[in-house]
Design an enzyme around this catalytic site. Structure first.
Site, PDB file in Angstrom:
ATOM      1  N   SER A   1      -8.948  -0.829   7.001  1.00 59.97           N
ATOM      2  CA  SER A   1      -8.976  -0.866   6.282  1.00 59.97           C
ATOM      3  C   SER A   1      -8.504  -2.506   5.888  1.00 59.97           C
ATOM      4  CB  SER A   1      -7.723   0.242   5.982  1.00 59.97           C
ATOM      5  OG  SER A   1      -9.076   1.505   6.090  1.00 59.97           O
TER       6      SER A   1
ATOM      7  N   LYS B   1       0.861  -1.317   0.033  1.00 57.73           N
ATOM      8  CA  LYS B   1       0.257   0.082   0.381  1.00 57.73           C
ATOM      9  C   LYS B   1       0.408   1.230  -0.211  1.00 57.73           C
ATOM     10  CE  LYS B   1      -3.572   2.110   3.012  1.00 57.73           C
ATOM     11  NZ  LYS B   1      -4.404   1.622   3.891  1.00 57.73           N
TER      12      LYS B   1
ATOM     13  N   SER C   1      -9.762   1.570   3.425  1.00 58.86           N
ATOM     14  CA  SER C   1      -8.745   1.931   2.911  1.00 58.86           C
ATOM     15  C   SER C   1      -8.022   1.994   2.215  1.00 58.86           C
ATOM     16  CB  SER C   1      -8.258   3.009   3.679  1.00 58.86           C
ATOM     17  OG  SER C   1      -6.675   2.318   4.211  1.00 58.86           O
TER      18      SER C   1
END
Ligand code: GLN
Length: 476
Positions: free
Chosen positions: A174, A75, A150
């Site tokens: 997330s 990420k 997210s």
């Protein structure tokens, strides 16, 4: 391209020479390019082919690490030296990281190949991946829908086979929520199990780094590699790391299961409810003890979470002042104008909303009423779980109240968006581990996720039960 079920199988193919690592990495690079419309990656590392060549040699010579040749995406809130680190924000648009996050370094040290940085909500704030300066990520199961957030890019990449596994971060759901929306495994470890060094802070007392994969064996293996004390993160735990992979086989796990009644009430999609009930009934049929429990604080989770995390975010994001690095406004003015213009121009709406909320709850006149109160409430969440884990080993809940929703469907109503986190935030408030496992699909063909929760540092129990389910019920 040879297909493999998990990393263990892949390693055998690599070792025997029937799979070329360079071809394998090239295959992923081609696939990422073909699936560009998903928008899962912010940056793709072409030099992963060079990494592959090096690792291939190590495999041949027998000196390769535990993850040799596993292709992993990370990420874009995690630092990788000499690579961009944007947090999907314009404020860090041209920022290049000068060091590597501990969790990522540990993967590299075990000869994993980092293939790129995945898209996410700006500074990991969001539940749909729509708050990204790189644009939204699409759900591979239905391109009209969100992948969750997210860590939406990581989940989308893993479900569509653009890499073997991915790292995400979880402050309030997330990892687990996008894993549920995309139909993959996603683990949020206990707070402090994995070092946060090199993870761009959102809410420091909540943030955890964890893996996404298509099978539980790889989740266990990655967790084992990235866990452990790090002197660069004083909140990382000194507790010994268990051999999660070896412990998976201990079977059948004699675990007591609790179902919290607060998680199966109003607001939960009927198909999700039925699917999870079905799995639970199956477990009961296999001799597991299942009982109803109560987590009475649940209804306060969203309120407590959004007060505490916005408070921490407003303080953490104060560092983006346009002085030493990051975006700087071209408008003329004094120092104060520079701060204001730079931050106004470069932060997105949701980030601004949270900075304002956080500043408000920390302000002198409201501190006691909001921040102070929410801190006390946080303790009560821990008490709720402590009590529950006196009688059960694992708590089973839905991961999300609905399956993936449409892009644009919830952007106009932040409260509605925040309610997506209703089943996931409690684990971060209490610091306990949580795992999403894919358990089926709804009538629209969208994945349904089930959440397993355990007490602090009891990841082994989560992995064992998930492994048992994977083998006995889902034939994977
Ligand atoms: N959706 C939650 C939020 O917006 C969780 C985010 C996260 O875990 N990083 O804060």
């Amino acid at each position: 391209m040879k297909v493999y079920k998990n990393y263990e199988e892949k390693y055998k193919l690599l070792k025997s020479g029937s799979l070329s690592l360079k071809e394998n990495v090239q295959h992923f690079l081609n696939k990422i390019d073909k699936q560009k419309h998903l928008n899962a990656f912010n940056f793709v590392f072409e030099d992963s082919l060079e990494q592959a060549a090096k690792v291939e040699k190590k495999i041949k010579s027998g000196s390769a690490g535990k993850l040799a040749g596993m292709v992993i995406a990370v990420k874009d809130v995690l630092a990788v030296k000499d690579k961009p680190l944007t947090c999907s924000s314009n404020i860090l648009k041209n920022f290049i990281s000068i060091y590597t996050a501990t969790a990522v370094q540990k993967l590299i040290d075990e000869d994993a190949i980092i293939i790129g940085k995945t898209n996410c909500d700006e500074f990991a704030m969001g539940s749909s991946n729509e708050n990204s300066a790189f644009g939204p990520v699409k759900n591979p199961h239905d391109l009209q829908r969100v992948p969750g957030g997210s860590s939406g890019g990581s989940a989308a990449a893993v479900t569509s086979g653009l890499c073997d596994a991915a790292l995400g971060t979880d402050t309030g759901g997330s990892i687990r929520q996008p894993a549920a929306f995309c139909g993959v495994y996603g683990l949020k470890p206990t707070y402090g199990r994995v070092s946060r060094y090199g993870l761009t802070a959102y809410a420091s007392s909540f943030d955890s780094i964890g893996p996404f994969a298509n099978n539980i064996e790889d989740i266990a293996l990655i967790l084992q590699v990235i866990s452990g004390y790090d002197k660069k993160d004083s909140t990382s735990s000194t507790l010994a790391v268990e051999n999660y992979s070896n412990l998976l086989e201990e079977n059948p796990p004699n675990l007591k299961i609790g179902l919290p009644k607060e998680y199966f009430g109003k607001g939960l999609d009927l198909e999700i409810n039925l699917t999870i009930n079905n799995v639970v009934e199956n477990l009961r049929g296999h001799g597991f003890s299942v009982s109803e429990i109560s987590l009475p604080m649940t209804e306060y989770a969203i309120a407590a979470y959004y007060i505490l995390t916005t408070a921490e975010a407003s303080s953490n994001l104060a560092r983006y002042d346009a002085v030493k690095y990051g975006y700087r406004s071209k408008q003329k003015g004094d120092l104060s104008d520079m701060y204001i213009n730079s931050r106004s121009e470069a932060f997105g709406h949701e980030v601004k909303r949270r900075i304002m909320l956080g500043t408000y709850v920390l302000s002198a006149g409201y501190y006691d009423a909001y921040y102070g109160k929410a801190q006390k409430v946080r303790r009560l969440f821990k008490n709720d779980f402590d009590k529950a884990f006196q009688s059960v080993d694992i708590i089973i809940t839905p991961t999300t109240p609905t399956t993936a929703f449409k892009i644009g469907e919830q952007t106009s109503d932040p409260l509605q968006m925040y309610l997506n986190d209703i089943y996931t935030t409690s684990a971060n408030l209490a610091g306990i581990p949580g795992l999403n496992i894919p358990v089926g699909k709804d009538k629209k063909g969208l994945p349904i996720g089930m959440q397993l929760l355990a007490n602090q540092f009891q990841e082994t129990k989560l992995l064992q039960l998930a492994y048992y389910l994977q083998k006995s019920f889902f034939n994977r």
